[in-house]
Design a protein around this motif. Structure first.
Motif, PDB file in Angstrom:
ATOM      1  N   ILE A 226       0.735  -1.212   0.040  1.00 49.71           N
ATOM      2  CA  ILE A 226      -0.016   0.059   0.095  1.00 49.71           C
ATOM      3  C   ILE A 226       0.939   1.182  -0.045  1.00 49.71           C
ATOM      4  O   ILE A 226       0.606   2.149  -0.737  1.00 49.71           O
ATOM      5  CB  ILE A 226      -0.965  -0.078   1.312  1.00 49.71           C
ATOM      6  N   LEU A 227       2.011   1.333   0.823  1.00 54.48           N
ATOM      7  CA  LEU A 227       2.775   2.416   0.611  1.00 54.48           C
ATOM      8  C   LEU A 227       3.426   2.574  -0.596  1.00 54.48           C
ATOM      9  O   LEU A 227       3.567   3.863  -1.008  1.00 54.48           O
ATOM     10  CB  LEU A 227       3.909   2.010   1.964  1.00 54.48           C
ATOM     11  N   THR A 230       1.005   3.944  -3.053  1.00 53.72           N
ATOM     12  CA  THR A 230       0.603   5.326  -2.636  1.00 53.72           C
ATOM     13  C   THR A 230       1.869   6.341  -3.029  1.00 53.72           C
ATOM     14  O   THR A 230       1.737   7.378  -3.720  1.00 53.72           O
ATOM     15  CB  THR A 230       0.299   5.478  -1.126  1.00 53.72           C
ATOM     16  N   LEU A 231       3.232   5.974  -2.674  1.00 54.61           N
ATOM     17  CA  LEU A 231       4.165   6.729  -2.974  1.00 54.61           C
ATOM     18  C   LEU A 231       4.468   6.829  -4.802  1.00 54.61           C
ATOM     19  O   LEU A 231       4.481   7.798  -5.215  1.00 54.61           O
ATOM     20  CB  LEU A 231       5.515   6.213  -2.748  1.00 54.61           C
ATOM     21  N   ASN A 232       4.232   5.718  -5.508  1.00 57.05           N
ATOM     22  CA  ASN A 232       4.229   5.756  -6.830  1.00 57.05           C
ATOM     23  C   ASN A 232       3.176   6.793  -7.378  1.00 57.05           C
ATOM     24  O   ASN A 232       3.440   7.713  -8.295  1.00 57.05           O
ATOM     25  CB  ASN A 232       4.020   4.302  -7.403  1.00 57.05           C
ATOM     26  N   LEU A 233       2.025   6.846  -6.806  1.00 58.33           N
ATOM     27  CA  LEU A 233       0.947   7.846  -7.263  1.00 58.33           C
ATOM     28  C   LEU A 233       1.433   9.137  -6.799  1.00 58.33           C
ATOM     29  O   LEU A 233       1.339  10.121  -7.828  1.00 58.33           O
ATOM     30  CB  LEU A 233      -0.208   7.430  -6.825  1.00 58.33           C
ATOM     31  N   ALA A 234       1.665   9.145  -5.647  1.00 62.48           N
ATOM     32  CA  ALA A 234       2.025  10.609  -5.281  1.00 62.48           C
ATOM     33  C   ALA A 234       3.216  11.258  -5.971  1.00 62.48           C
ATOM     34  O   ALA A 234       3.427  12.259  -6.446  1.00 62.48           O
ATOM     35  CB  ALA A 234       2.494  10.721  -3.697  1.00 62.48           C
ATOM     36  N   THR A 256      10.999   3.150  -5.540  1.00 61.05           N
ATOM     37  CA  THR A 256       9.622   2.429  -4.985  1.00 61.05           C
ATOM     38  C   THR A 256       9.510   1.324  -5.943  1.00 61.05           C
ATOM     39  O   THR A 256       8.893   0.433  -5.382  1.00 61.05           O
ATOM     40  CB  THR A 256       8.510   3.703  -4.886  1.00 61.05           C
ATOM     41  N   LEU A 342       0.459  -0.691  -9.477  1.00 58.61           N
ATOM     42  CA  LEU A 342      -0.007  -0.480  -8.314  1.00 58.61           C
ATOM     43  C   LEU A 342       0.015  -1.993  -7.470  1.00 58.61           C
ATOM     44  O   LEU A 342      -0.404  -2.094  -6.578  1.00 58.61           O
ATOM     45  CB  LEU A 342      -1.461   0.068  -8.411  1.00 58.61           C
TER      46      LEU A 342
END
Length: 610
Positions: A226-227, A230-234, A256, A342
């Protein structure tokens, strides 16, 4: 959906009701088709206006006109899709009522499903009456009754026909069938389950999935994935919005992705088998969830409770479906890259494994409840199409187990035969000690085997909770043991005679522990008359000592001596009523021993004049 306030009372009324329902859905179908066609025609001007506005300057076309064309086109597309969905529903219901009408008028009484399809696993070689009474297979009772939508439902129906039930359970089944009998709208909803009417789940489909133990994942993997996702999208969002320069985004994004890829690679041996076996599950889970939602709308409280324990089935199955949707979509081109980005497949696999560990026992219970509900609904459809009290069908009078073994029928017929000849049967009457068993004599083709099958198959219907093919039937709880359709088996190196010996031994063992209805055709026909008589007498003596009731058939008149008042047996026979034509059988049961000879008539059949 349409509803009918009460059940029909005769065959003609069944056809009328079905015809009215089909006409109703045909009317709806035609109206929807007309609206669908008008919507398609109306879409053309909206498309023209939209294209005109797209290729001309705003000075030539007012903005409001362009916006109106866009909105009109969107609304029309939504309306067209909505009408197409409704049209598909009505088309499926027309198919349903075409099949119903074909069953009701006798055009096509078999469903086309036999219960012996690969993956069903319903047939066992050691069963004591399944093959003998044509319960499964082509032209079978299962095929006659089966209107189940799913494989688990077919399994439930087969179990009702093949597995013994207690007296209380049989009464509950009959009560439930009566409750569901008139619910044609419910049967419409069941027929509409699934993405298409062709979608089918084999009985073993969920068994295989549930039997496959879910892999165990350490708890740290889920938050780690999940982390990283999330980092990839951010990071991507920061790059596209220019919050962070791309030359700073790319190294961090690569890091990441590398961490995420390493986790995925490490978990791959556990993830891929789970994803593979779950890939085809999504539509089937939705079908079962929607089916359980229908089941909860009925008054069958004991089945409702089964679908709500240990937790609410529909809610949990919908949650599983959401995980399975990810598995299904990740194989599509548009979603594959995003899925990898993801780690959607790995995350879904972890969720599915956790769901299986927590709810596999519940799913087995829900499937059992659904399979039983579909079985009851199939029997209710049969009861609707064979109205009790019409002179040919009736609800059996199920006597308690404390009563002495009894099978008493008036105008008993065979449910698989059109215009079946009927007979009265009285086995185990307290007022007639000589009615413990029938010794049915008669030549081949006279109807002896069909009579025995009629006795047995109606008992199966009665214990399943359905109406029976008779004017009346009273019976106590009876296990059924039949020896009517045994054959040689070259593969097993077993002769018909040995198969019969093994079957009779199994029937004797069953009679020692249960009240029994025995049905034996041409007992010990594979040996000489003297040995046959002695062996048949010994078997019969043991059965009667165990308080069994039943019938044996033979064309060997030497065996008719087995039925006497002392042995509590009755000689009856089946023969032609015409002395001039001994093969003109009327298939009616007559008192006494058959004394007519058909040898000359048989010789004439093969072209030998005497």
């Amino acid at each position: 959906m349409s509803t009918i306030p009460s059940a029909p009372t005769n065959a003609a009324e069944v056809q009328t009701r079905y015809g009215e329902l089909r006409a109703l859905h045909q009317q709806r179908h035609d109206a929807i088709l007309a609206r669908h066609g008008r919507a398609l025609k109306a879409a053309a001007p909206a498309i023209v206006a939209l294209l005109y506005g797209a290729f001309h300057s705003s000075a030539a076309v007012a903005p409001w006109l362009f916006a109106a064309a866009v909105l009109a086109l969107v609304a029309l597309i939504w309306y067209i899709i909505n009408q197409q969905t409704k049209l598909t529903i009505e088309q499926r219901l027309l198919v349903l009522y075409d099949r119903n009408l074909n069953r009701a008028d006798g055009t096509e009484t078999q469903s086309g499903r036999t219960g012996t399809e690969p993956g069903q696993n319903l047939r066992t070689s050691s069963h004591l009456y399944e093959r003998d009474l044509d319960i499964l297979g082509p032209n079978s009772l299962f095929g006659l009754l089966n209107t189940a939508r799913t494989g688990p439902g077919e399994r439930g129906l087969a179990r009702y026909l093949l597995e013994p039930a207690t007296h209380d359970e049989t009464l509950l089944r009959q009560q439930a069938v009566k409750e569901l009998l008139a619910k044609t709208s419910l049967r419409e909803k069941i027929a509409l389950l699934g993405a298409s009417r062709f979608q089918q789940i084999t009985a073993s489909f969920f068994d295989d999935w549930l039997d496959d133990a879910p892999p165990i994942f350490a708890r740290a993997f889920r938050p780690a994935l999940i982390l990283t996702a999330t980092l990839n999208l951010a990071l991507l969002l920061a790059g596209f919005t220019h919050l962070v320069a791309w030359n700073n985004v790319f190294p961090n994004l690569a890091l990441t992705l590398a961490v995420q890829g390493a986790i995925g690679f490490y978990l791959r041996p556990r993830v891929m088998p789970l994803l593979s076996i779950s890939a085809k599950l999504q539509q089937n889970v939705r079908l079962i969830a929607d089916g359980l939602a229908l089941m909860q709308s009925t008054k069958l409280r004991h089945l409702q409770s089964a679908s709500l324990e240990p937790a609410e089935a529909v809610k949990l199955l919908k949650r599983l479906e959401s995980h399975l949707t990810i598995v299904e979509q990740r194989n599509k081109e548009w979603y594959f890259a995003l899925s990898l980005f993801l780690a959607a497949g790995t995350q879904a696999a972890i969720s599915i494994a956790q769901w299986k560990r927590e709810h596999s026992a519940g799913l087995r219970s829900w499937l059992a409840a659904w399979s039983e509900f579909e079985a009851l609904n199939a029997l209710a459809a049969y009861a609707y199409e064979h109205p009790a009290g019409d002179g040919s069908n009736t609800w059996p009078d199920l006597l308690p187990a404390s009563a002495a073994p009894l099978y008493q029928a008036r105008n008993l017929g065979h449910p698989l035969l059109a215009n079946a000849v009927t007979n009265d049967i009285s086995l185990g009457l307290a007022t007639d000690p000589a009615s413990r068993f029938y010794l049915v004599s008669g030549s081949n083709m006279s109807g002896k085997s069909t009579l025995l099958r009629s006795i047995g198959i109606n008992a199966v219907l009665a214990y399943a909770g359905a109406p029976v093919c008779a004017q009346s039937l009273r019976l106590t709880p009876l296990a059924i043991g039949a020896s009517l359709a045994l054959t040689d088996s070259l593969a097993e190196g077993r002769s018909k005679f040995l198969a019969e010996v093994e079957r009779l031994a199994a029937i004797l063992r069953l009679s020692a522990t249960s009240s029994l209805l025995f049905l034996v055709d041409e007992i010990f026909s594979g040996t000489n008359s003297e040995d046959r008589l002695a062996a048949a007498a010994a078997v019969l003596q043991k059965l009667l000592a165990n308080q069994a009731i039943g019938a044996l058939s033979t064309h060997d008149l030497a065996l008719t001596g087995l039925a006497t008042p002392t042995t509590h047996g009755l000689n009856v026979h089946m023969a032609s009523p015409s002395p001039e034509d001994p093969l003109a059988f009327d298939y009616k049961l007559k008192p006494g021993i058959n004394t007519a000879s058909s040898a000359r008539a048989i010789l004439r059949l093969i072209g030998i004049d005497t």
